[in-house]
Design a protein around this motif. Structure first.
Motif, PDB file in Angstrom:
ATOM      1  N   MET A 117      20.548  -9.640 -42.426  1.00  0.00           N
ATOM      2  CA  MET A 117      19.483  -8.835 -41.563  1.00  0.00           C
ATOM      3  C   MET A 117      19.261  -9.692 -41.001  1.00  0.00           C
ATOM      4  SD  MET A 117      17.537  -5.981 -43.481  1.00  0.00           S
ATOM      5  CE  MET A 117      16.061  -6.154 -42.022  1.00  0.00           C
ATOM      6  N   ILE A 118      18.783  -8.669 -39.924  1.00  0.00           N
ATOM      7  CA  ILE A 118      18.403  -9.230 -38.303  1.00  0.00           C
ATOM      8  C   ILE A 118      17.233  -8.621 -38.063  1.00  0.00           C
ATOM      9  CG2 ILE A 118      18.962 -10.019 -35.766  1.00  0.00           C
ATOM     10  CD1 ILE A 118      21.757  -9.347 -37.347  1.00  0.00           C
ATOM     11  N   TYR A 119      15.756  -9.444 -37.595  1.00  0.00           N
ATOM     12  CA  TYR A 119      14.994  -8.830 -37.367  1.00  0.00           C
ATOM     13  C   TYR A 119      13.990  -9.336 -36.198  1.00  0.00           C
ATOM     14  CZ  TYR A 119      13.275 -11.578 -41.215  1.00  0.00           C
ATOM     15  OH  TYR A 119      13.233 -12.750 -42.115  1.00  0.00           O
ATOM     16  N   GLU A 120      13.366  -8.524 -35.924  1.00  0.00           N
ATOM     17  CA  GLU A 120      12.543  -9.849 -34.914  1.00  0.00           C
ATOM     18  C   GLU A 120      11.092  -9.760 -35.489  1.00  0.00           C
ATOM     19  OE1 GLU A 120      13.224  -7.403 -31.162  1.00  0.00           O
ATOM     20  OE2 GLU A 120      14.351  -8.780 -30.857  1.00  0.00           O
ATOM     21  N   SER A 121      10.107 -10.961 -34.767  1.00  0.00           N
ATOM     22  CA  SER A 121       9.006 -11.264 -35.516  1.00  0.00           C
ATOM     23  C   SER A 121       8.029 -10.832 -36.461  1.00  0.00           C
ATOM     24  CB  SER A 121       7.690 -10.701 -34.442  1.00  0.00           C
ATOM     25  OG  SER A 121       8.113  -8.917 -33.954  1.00  0.00           O
ATOM     26  N   ARG A 122       8.616  -9.176 -37.712  1.00  0.00           N
ATOM     27  CA  ARG A 122       7.344  -9.482 -38.412  1.00  0.00           C
ATOM     28  C   ARG A 122       8.306  -9.699 -39.706  1.00  0.00           C
ATOM     29  NH1 ARG A 122       5.034  -4.119 -37.960  1.00  0.00           N
ATOM     30  NH2 ARG A 122       6.505  -2.595 -36.428  1.00  0.00           N
ATOM     31  N   PRO A 123       6.904 -11.228 -40.069  1.00  0.00           N
ATOM     32  CA  PRO A 123       8.103 -12.463 -40.662  1.00  0.00           C
ATOM     33  C   PRO A 123       7.703 -11.278 -42.710  1.00  0.00           C
ATOM     34  CG  PRO A 123       5.547 -12.702 -39.767  1.00  0.00           C
ATOM     35  CD  PRO A 123       6.204 -11.224 -39.530  1.00  0.00           C
TER      36      PRO A 123
END
Lengths: 420, 420
Positions: free
Chosen positions: B124-130
């Motif tokens: 899973m690769i994601y930005e900002s939203r923890p």
């Protein structure tokens, strides 16, 4: 030249995409008319098909291609008959397109469900066997997908003639002739272009050798349904019925040596080994099947070759089988999940717990209890026909029939609902 | 350095793969225990989570990141509460793993069916939203998949702390702690390695901007479930109920401007345009929504901007909407299938034939009749939670919940059958 191939392929892709919308809404009647007309047309043109195939065969012989290759390339009266049967079978299957399922009422007042739809455009890349041209076109049309076919250059004469028959049947059925297009250049650049046109093509299905599949996996920009090796296992459990074990292992290994669902490796519980192994060796000896075993196997049946680590990874497609003795079912499952290619594995056991554990824990596309691995195919599974057997987990796993060529979109039925 | 990252990632991959086999056979009770323990742990550590998140926020402010970015990065009491609710919801869903379906009796005597199994390892690769760290871990564990999480470098302090809580809950539930691993390097090489480790990782799910998704699609050697734009349309048919049309269009566009299921383009039947358009313009004017229309739209509501071709491709995520007038439903469908991103489209109509044609022929992941496009999400569809919304057709389409993280293997139940 590269620019020309690119233009040629983009043109094919655009036509396939455009006509895929018409095909997606075509009636079952039209699609079935295509299938039965093509079946008729193949029968009527039998001698002409064989004549065109002769050209390919002569070329192949001149090029010194081997007997197995020539065998796959050959279209006989019998293979034409089986193409005809296949088409009629596909015609007799239910049309899945438009099928609505899982409708549920939500508390917001909307109803949510799913509708089965075609994927869109299939890119099929295959070697030698010209019958794939007919099987793939039949499955694609029935599932509402346009298809672009790239057969091997060695079967160009056969494929071009079959493509002409397909086109005639599409016209008779009132379907756009660009629903099925055959790439008629030998240039390999065409394949590279096909597997990267993600604006036009929705899925790539390769059928061929490992090097073809490896190349496609590396370069594709489109999802691939791929079929890798069949390093199939049977685990003869401590609680196996010996007669069942002998006949299933014999059938799985020797009914046909060269298919992907042929048994390649035997895993035997230690507690049954001294009973089972000498008997299966006798059967295998009579059929000239060589056993390569672990040190413990050799203790029970000394007159065999020692297996190396690499034997356990091998898909022999030949009169050879590897064998290992294990202490427990956990050990058997761990061994299989490590060495198997994830195609098909079977347990022979009358112990319910062991059988169910095997079913749950083996990570392969087909997992069997007390049955021959040779059953792993679309026809035996009741799919009617298969476009390939997927060793992937994604989208389609195991034999791929019509359903694997479709997708589900969500549908929402409202009466004016808005989100609060 | 590159070699170190490679070794580091391969080690993570191997651990994830190994533990995925344990997780695949873990009981529902253990998986649910993990979920409820983590929910508790989040509540108890609320102030500590907010403190760690403050570090990330201060760094982001120092780096001058914009307000929208800061907003996505922020963990508040409310977002923590919603993570807790999400986890408890996932715990309450049925466990799909091991579910057996479609068992059919074949004429050979074998019974053939399918069993639902995990995919294996999710990257899973994601930005900002923890908060994605918690949602994704919850869905992965419940669906029996190991997961490797690569959050944005800007949320490393938040994610590392959340990862610690996850690890504690895994241990409490008796699950291997390597089932959920967080990549704790800012090196971008780690992403490249992650999306190419096809020996260890079974699916990549990216959540982020277009450039991230483009890079992943180009370089991945693993199937990707991707979420692209939501250029969503509503077609106001000749047979629309005007009140429904006004409230649904208003809700779809203005309830939230920045979500992927927000309405971006309006397609209006000519025969209803002079009635509908002035009324919707009044609503939009009051909310400062700019309409960009075709020449015919301007004839009906002159006080608007002319739309260019590129407007119809635009996902504004802003107080702007494009509009076109069409003569027929066929024209509407063709326009939408050309310009839409395939996310969500809705028809407003009381004509059964038109509504059903729209439902069948629109090629998008969600197609609606008389409902707001804002309903297109996993929670509203009853999936409980979603790991993303897929705009692909392959494997999973639309909101992806637990089922999209699973696969079906074939199972064969025999009593000694061999193939004849």
């Amino acid at each position: 030249m590269v620019m020309n191939i690119k233009t040629y392929m983009q043109d094919i892709g655009l036509k396939a995409k455009k006509t895929s919308y018409d095909l997606a809404k075509a009636s079952s009647a039209k699609k079935n008319q295509f299938l039965s007309d093509l079946a008729n047309r193949l029968s009527k043109n039998e001698s002409e098909i064989i004549k065109k195939n002769q050209q390919d065969l002569e070329d192949a012989k001149k090029r010194g291609l081997d007997a197995a290759f020539i065998d796959r390339l050959t279209l006989s009266k019998k293979t034409i008959e089986s193409m005809v049967t296949g088409l009629l079978q596909i015609a007799s299957l239910n049309d899945l397109i438009g099928e609505i399922s899982n409708i549920k009422q939500m508390s917001s007042g909307i109803q949510v469900g799913q509708m089965r739809v075609p994927l869109g455009v299939i890119g099929m890349i295959y070697e030698s066997r010209p019958n794939v041209t007919i099987d793939a076109a039949g499955l694609a049309i029935k599932s509402g997908n346009s298809i672009i076919l790239r057969g091997g250059s060695e079967s160009l004469a056969s494929n071009s003639f079959l493509a002409r028959l397909i086109e005639e049947s599409l016209i008779v059925a009132g379907l756009p002739k660009e629903c099925v297009q055959v790439i008629n250049t030998k240039d390999r650049e065409a394949v590279t272009e096909l597997i990267q046109m993600n604006n036009f093509v929705d899925v790539i299905i390769p059928r061929g050798g490992k090097s073809l599949i490896k190349m496609i996996t590396e370069k594709a920009r489109i999802p691939v349904i791929k079929h890798l090796d069949g390093n199939c296992h049977i685990y003869v459990d401590a609680y196996a019925d010996i007669e069942n074990a002998l006949s299933i292992v014999d059938n799985s290994k020797t009914q046909r040596l060269g298919t992907c669902n042929t048994l390649e490796s035997l895993v035997v519980s230690r507690s049954i080994a001294s009973n089972f192994l000498p008997k299966i060796k006798e059967i295998f000896d009579a059929k000239n099947i060589e056993i390569r075993g672990c040190a413990n196997t050799i203790k029970v049946i000394p007159d065999i070759t020692k297996a190396s680590e690499s034997d356990y990874y091998e898909e022999y497609l030949a009169p050879t089988i590897s064998c290992i003795i294990v202490e427990t079912i956990n050990e058997a499952i761990a061994h299989i999940n490590k060495y198997s290619s994830g195609h098909t594995e079977s347990i022979i056991s009358n112990n319910h717990g062991n059988a169910m554990q095997f079913l749950r824990e083996i990570d392969s596309s087909s997992v069997m209890i007390n049955a021959s691995t040779r059953f792993a195919d679309g026809f035996e599974y009741g799919l009617g026909a298969e476009i390939g057997i997927s060793t992937d987990k994604f989208h389609a796993r195991g034999p791929v029939g019509l359903e694997g060529l479709t997708s589900m979109k969500y549908i929402v039925l409202g009466t004016g609902q808005i989100r609060g």
